[in-house]
Design a protein around this motif. Structure first.
Motif, PDB file in Angstrom:
ATOM      1  N   LYS A 130       0.849  -1.239   0.020  1.00 56.25           N
ATOM      2  CA  LYS A 130       0.181   0.105   0.126  1.00 56.25           C
ATOM      3  C   LYS A 130       0.834   1.326  -0.020  1.00 56.25           C
ATOM      4  N   ALA A 131       1.877   1.248   0.856  1.00 51.20           N
ATOM      5  CA  ALA A 131       3.023   2.230   0.828  1.00 51.20           C
ATOM      6  C   ALA A 131       4.415   1.756   1.112  1.00 51.20           C
ATOM      7  N   VAL A 132       5.302   2.295   0.525  1.00 49.46           N
ATOM      8  CA  VAL A 132       6.887   2.078   1.081  1.00 49.46           C
ATOM      9  C   VAL A 132       7.151   3.309   1.816  1.00 49.46           C
ATOM     10  N   PHE A 133       7.260   3.150   3.361  1.00 50.62           N
ATOM     11  CA  PHE A 133       7.647   4.330   3.907  1.00 50.62           C
ATOM     12  C   PHE A 133       9.162   4.350   4.230  1.00 50.62           C
ATOM     13  N   CYS A 134       9.748   5.451   3.763  1.00 51.41           N
ATOM     14  CA  CYS A 134      11.277   5.627   3.697  1.00 51.41           C
ATOM     15  C   CYS A 134      11.715   6.752   4.971  1.00 51.41           C
ATOM     16  N   VAL A 152       6.050   5.093  -2.727  1.00 54.41           N
ATOM     17  CA  VAL A 152       6.963   5.461  -1.865  1.00 54.41           C
ATOM     18  C   VAL A 152       6.599   7.014  -1.019  1.00 54.41           C
ATOM     19  N   VAL A 153       6.714   6.870   0.103  1.00 58.45           N
ATOM     20  CA  VAL A 153       6.387   8.003   0.895  1.00 58.45           C
ATOM     21  C   VAL A 153       7.513   8.253   1.750  1.00 58.45           C
ATOM     22  N   ASN A 154       8.115   9.620   1.827  1.00 59.30           N
ATOM     23  CA  ASN A 154       9.317   9.944   2.743  1.00 59.30           C
ATOM     24  C   ASN A 154       8.595  10.521   4.041  1.00 59.30           C
ATOM     25  N   LEU A 155       8.858   9.767   5.187  1.00 61.60           N
ATOM     26  CA  LEU A 155       8.643  10.189   6.524  1.00 61.60           C
ATOM     27  C   LEU A 155       9.384  11.444   6.996  1.00 61.60           C
ATOM     28  N   SER A 156      10.438  11.622   6.328  1.00 62.46           N
ATOM     29  CA  SER A 156      11.283  12.785   6.980  1.00 62.46           C
ATOM     30  C   SER A 156      11.703  12.716   8.375  1.00 62.46           C
TER      31      SER A 156
END
Length: 291
Positions: A130-134, A152-156
């Motif tokens: 569903k998402a790849v959290f980086c 891809v999602v940047n959690l920062s």
């Protein structure tokens, strides 16, 4: 329960999560494990959440819980059959801490961090999440370039407990030596020797910080004004660099560190600690809303 381990709270709520990882913080005291445990604690405040080590995941246990939500962290020991079942039958996100789409897990070996297609692995597993959290934009961009995926999602940032943030605020205010801290690691890509050589070549006094219980490690790390770290592989964020920065330290590093490329890295000490306090709710919200 077919090998499933402990629940954070009894599994009586409608919304349930299962957290799969190679190791948990009571087994390995690493940055990824500390981060994962904080996420588990936060989710467990409102929903039932179960934990299981990746080698113990079976097709039967996945079948029994296929309508639940899965958070996949490090998954080196997750069987190919279970990965295939998850990507076909389940809703899951990947909470990525490194580069498990590469056989050697080191994109620094390749020009512009882009690996040949022949060394890519787990591509469909990433694609069907569903998402790849980086952990940073640096991390996210490397994943995108190699896998050509849009989920891809940047959690920062990372998650720290309120207790740890309070302790780092205390350490930020103490008087520091005009010297450098170097983290000892037997892992070659952490490059302890490279940091030592840099200090020796530049006549910088340095102190090697040995592996220690977490709070003791932070205390020793923050004794000095500067942290020197030259990783040989891309650090998706580098939790220890952010910790040094939160404790008011200057940083000497290389281009392999995701944190240094985030806008908030200009902060240090109390302002950065406060920023990471606010990040806690933001990160959890992004993960919950991904399903």
């Amino acid at each position: 329960m077919n090998g499933w381990l402990n629940w954070k709270i009894p599994p009586s709520r409608m919304s349930k999560y299962f957290f799969i990882a190679d190791f948990f913080v009571d087994q390995v005291l690493g940055g990824g494990e500390l981060n994962n445990e904080e996420l588990i604690d936060e989710l467990g405040e409102s929903d039932a959440i179960g934990k299981i080590n990746s080698p113990f995941v079976t097709l039967d246990s996945l079948q029994d819980h296929k309508d639940d939500r899965f958070i996949i962290s490090n998954f080196v020991n997750l069987s190919p059959q279970c990965k295939t079942f998850l990507q076909k039958e389940c809703e899951y996100i990947i909470y990525e801490h490194d580069h498990k789409y590469l056989r050697n897990r080191n994109p620094a070996m390749y020009k512009d961090y882009i690996a040949p297609k022949g060394v890519l692995i787990n591509v469909e597993f990433y694609k069907n999440a569903k998402a790849v959290f980086c952990q940073s934009a640096f991390h996210s961009n490397i994943v995108k370039k190699n896998l050509n995926i849009e989920n891809v999602v940047n959690l920062s940032g990372n998650l720290w407990s309120l207790k740890s943030l309070d302790k780092m605020l205390e350490f930020a205010s103490k008087e520091k030596r005009d010297a450098a801290s170097i983290m000892f690691s037997a892992t070659p890509h952490k490059n302890t020797e490279g940091a030592k050589l840099y200090c020796q070549s530049n006549n910088i006094e340095y102190h090697i910080i040995p592996p220690s219980p977490y709070e003791e490690f932070l205390d020793q790390l923050s004794d000095n004004k500067t942290f020197v770290f030259f990783p040989k592989t891309p650090e998706t964020l580098s939790r220890v660099i952010v910790e040094a920065r939160m404790m008011g330290m200057s940083i000497i590093t290389n281009g392999n560190v995701g944190a240094t490329q985030e806008e908030w890295f200009s902060l240090k000490g109390a302002p950065l600690i406060e920023y990471m306090r606010e990040k806690r709710a933001e990160i959890v919200k992004k993960i919950v809303e991904a399903y």
